[in-house]
Design an enzyme around this catalytic site. Structure first.
Site, PDB file in Angstrom:
ATOM      1  N   VAL A   1       3.779 -16.053  -2.580  1.00  0.00           N
ATOM      2  CA  VAL A   1       3.022 -15.627  -3.766  1.00  0.00           C
ATOM      3  C   VAL A   1       3.585 -16.294  -5.020  1.00  0.00           C
ATOM      4  O   VAL A   1       2.874 -16.955  -5.776  1.00  0.00           O
ATOM      5  CB  VAL A   1       3.056 -14.087  -3.913  1.00  0.00           C
ATOM      6  CG1 VAL A   1       2.385 -13.665  -5.219  1.00  0.00           C
ATOM      7  CG2 VAL A   1       2.382 -13.427  -2.726  1.00  0.00           C
TER       8      VAL A   1
ATOM      9  N   LEU B   1      -4.024  -2.338  -2.437  1.00  0.00           N
ATOM     10  CA  LEU B   1      -3.953  -1.714  -1.111  1.00  0.00           C
ATOM     11  C   LEU B   1      -5.354  -1.451  -0.576  1.00  0.00           C
ATOM     12  O   LEU B   1      -5.642  -1.681   0.600  1.00  0.00           O
ATOM     13  CB  LEU B   1      -3.182  -0.379  -1.177  1.00  0.00           C
ATOM     14  CG  LEU B   1      -1.691  -0.434  -1.537  1.00  0.00           C
ATOM     15  CD1 LEU B   1      -1.099   0.970  -1.475  1.00  0.00           C
ATOM     16  CD2 LEU B   1      -0.929  -1.344  -0.601  1.00  0.00           C
TER      17      LEU B   1
ATOM     18  N   CYS C   1       0.136  -8.906   5.016  1.00  0.00           N
ATOM     19  CA  CYS C   1      -0.307  -7.779   4.177  1.00  0.00           C
ATOM     20  C   CYS C   1      -1.072  -6.681   4.883  1.00  0.00           C
ATOM     21  O   CYS C   1      -0.840  -5.511   4.611  1.00  0.00           O
ATOM     22  CB  CYS C   1      -1.165  -8.293   3.032  1.00  0.00           C
ATOM     23  SG  CYS C   1      -0.214  -9.210   1.839  1.00  0.00           S
TER      24      CYS C   1
END
Length: 480
Positions: free
Chosen positions: A12, A217, A272
């Site tokens: 990232v 999320l 993720c």
């Protein structure tokens, strides 16, 4: 000149900061990390991560307004805006083990920021973190602030590996969450001013802190849920003779649903999806919402079921045993155009086959032998800790070899498993491969990349996920 520092030079931090440096020549960007080999790689011609287009961006800016350094404290001290992009692994022990996020690295970063700062700073959460992390970080900074003012922002990343640079150049949206106070609004504006140098104003969304944290999320949970939904359908398609590609195409034509993320496969992977859903489950449980937690758990359950089902299909098709048979695994990364193997379904499939004593030969154009061996010997969730804190694998898996191309991997094999949808696997000379395999020769296509009919004409017995079954497979039903 605005100075930005990013703690964490991973998947990232590296690409995001490189693009900010490219698009904002008047901003000085430093990416810092305690890992010397990682920073050395960022400063070399061989970058530590593979991402299409990343090389060009880094080469254009490095040494001008983009710097990679291990001098963490110096760059944090000088920065106006500090991005924190450190690992937030799933806890492996203690309270919330197996579900909750481990914020050890985040907390030590926050304490270090408070420790070295001599001027006011904006601290930006870039890692995926549980809701209310900002509040905890704020407390650490405030209690250690020595009169310095800190503003916390949440700016989650929505990058897809393999298209990260494109996603950064033209994002669907940039989300910035901050405190709803005059200072909070000013901090949000400061970060917005950076992004607005190349992102259209209407694509920069501003929210409160908790909404920004939860949106990340929620987005990952929704995407993973789509994959599990189509994978659940794939099992039903096989049982009834329907074709999952036709079903998902028909479903995706509904404009309310849309066609994306409806490809059936051996399962989702990546750093993720599973981690964020487990995190969501834990947050729901902690907030007294067991029904909501249970709902999201099912997404992971179906994903695990799909991988198990795939392994069972392989074993049952090959006379109920793969003991000492060579199985070629084509693709190990969790998807094409990346070398990332985090939570790749290939790990569970290989472990399942090894459990039945198969000999495995793996070929992936971007994944090293060292990485494959590490993945197959590591415990669950260990991959998400910095390299120097990962357990060293004392043994390599003897039944696993890594090949330099698909032809070497498949030579003398009884079966082929396609586990990553690399374009090159569509173009292989399957007639040549068939000649060099043991007979009957099997292809288990976990990504629906090959033309099954063509392969059947050559002589292969083909299993494609969610497609009508070969007569052979019907005669050898997979045991649940």
């Amino acid at each position: 000149m605005v100075k930005i520092c990013c703690i964490g030079a991973g998947y990232v931090g590296g690409p995001t900061m490189a693009v900010i440096a490219l698009k904002c020549p008047s901003v000085e960007v430093a990416v810092v990390d305690i890992s010397v080999p990682r920073i050395t790689a960022w400063n070399s011609d061989q970058l530590p991560i593979y991402e299409p287009g990343l090389d060009d961006v880094v080469k254009q800016c490095r040494g001008k307004n983009l710097f990679f350094s291990t001098d963490v404290e110096k760059h944090v001290r000088e920065a106006d805006i500090v991005f924190v992009s450190v690992n937030t692994p799933t806890k492996t022990r203690g309270l919330g083990a197996g579900k909750a996020a481990d914020l050890t690295y985040w907390e030590s970063a926050a304490r270090m920021i408070a420790d070295v700062s001599v001027s006011d700073k904006i601290v930006v959460e870039k890692s995926t973190v549980p809701v209310k992390t900002a509040e905890a970080i704020e407390k650490i900074l405030t209690h250690n602030s020595k009169g310095i003012k800190f503003q916390i922002l949440s700016n989650p990343e929505f990058l897809a590996e393999g298209t990260a640079i494109e996603d950064l150049f033209k994002p669907d949206r940039v989300l910035i969450g901050g405190r709803e106070t005059p200072e909070g609004f000013a901090a949000v504006k400061a970060l917005k001013d950076v992004y607005s140098q190349w992102v259209p104003e209407e694509r920069i969304l501003t929210t409160n802190l908790w909404s920004a944290e939860l949106s990340k999320l929620a987005a990952n949970a929704f995407l993973a849920q789509r994959i599990s939904s189509v994978n659940a359908m794939s099992a039903l398609c096989e049982a009834t003779g329907a074709n999952v590609s036709e079903v998902s195409y028909a479903v995706g034509k509904d404009s309310r649903i849309g066609p994306k993320f409806l490809n059936s496969s051996v399962g989702f992977g990546g750093s993720c999806f599973q981690k964020d859903i487990l995190n969501l489950v834990y947050i729901c449980e902690c907030n007294g919402l067991p029904e909501v937690a249970e709902y999201w758990k099912q997404v992971i359950k179906i994903n695990d079921y799909q991988k198990t089902r795939f392994v069972n299909r392989i074993v049952s098709s090959m006379f109920n045993t793969v003991s000492n048979k060579k199985i070629a695994v084509l693709g190990f990364a969790f998807k094409k155009d990346t070398g990332d193997t985090r939570e790749t379904p290939a790990i569970d499939v290989c472990k399942g086959l090894l459990g039945d004593k198969a000999r495995i030969s793996i070929y992936d154009p971007q994944v090293t032998e060292e990485q494959i061996q590490r993945d197959l010997t590591m415990n669950k969730f260990d991959w998400d800790h910095p390299l120097h804190l990962q357990p060293m694998s004392p043994t390599t898996v003897k039944q696993v070899s890594v090949a330099w191309d698909a032809y070497a991997a498949t030579k003398d094999a009884h079966g082929i498993c396609i586990l990553t949808e690399w374009d090159e696997f569509k173009k292989l000379d399957y007639e040549k491969i068939f000649e060099n395999m043991q007979k009957p020769a099997f292809v288990f296509d976990g990504r629906n990349v090959v033309d099954a009919e063509k392969l059947r004409k050559i002589g292969f017995i083909v299993y494609s996920i969610g497609k009508p079954l070969d007569q052979w497979l019907k005669d050898m039903p997979a045991l649940a």
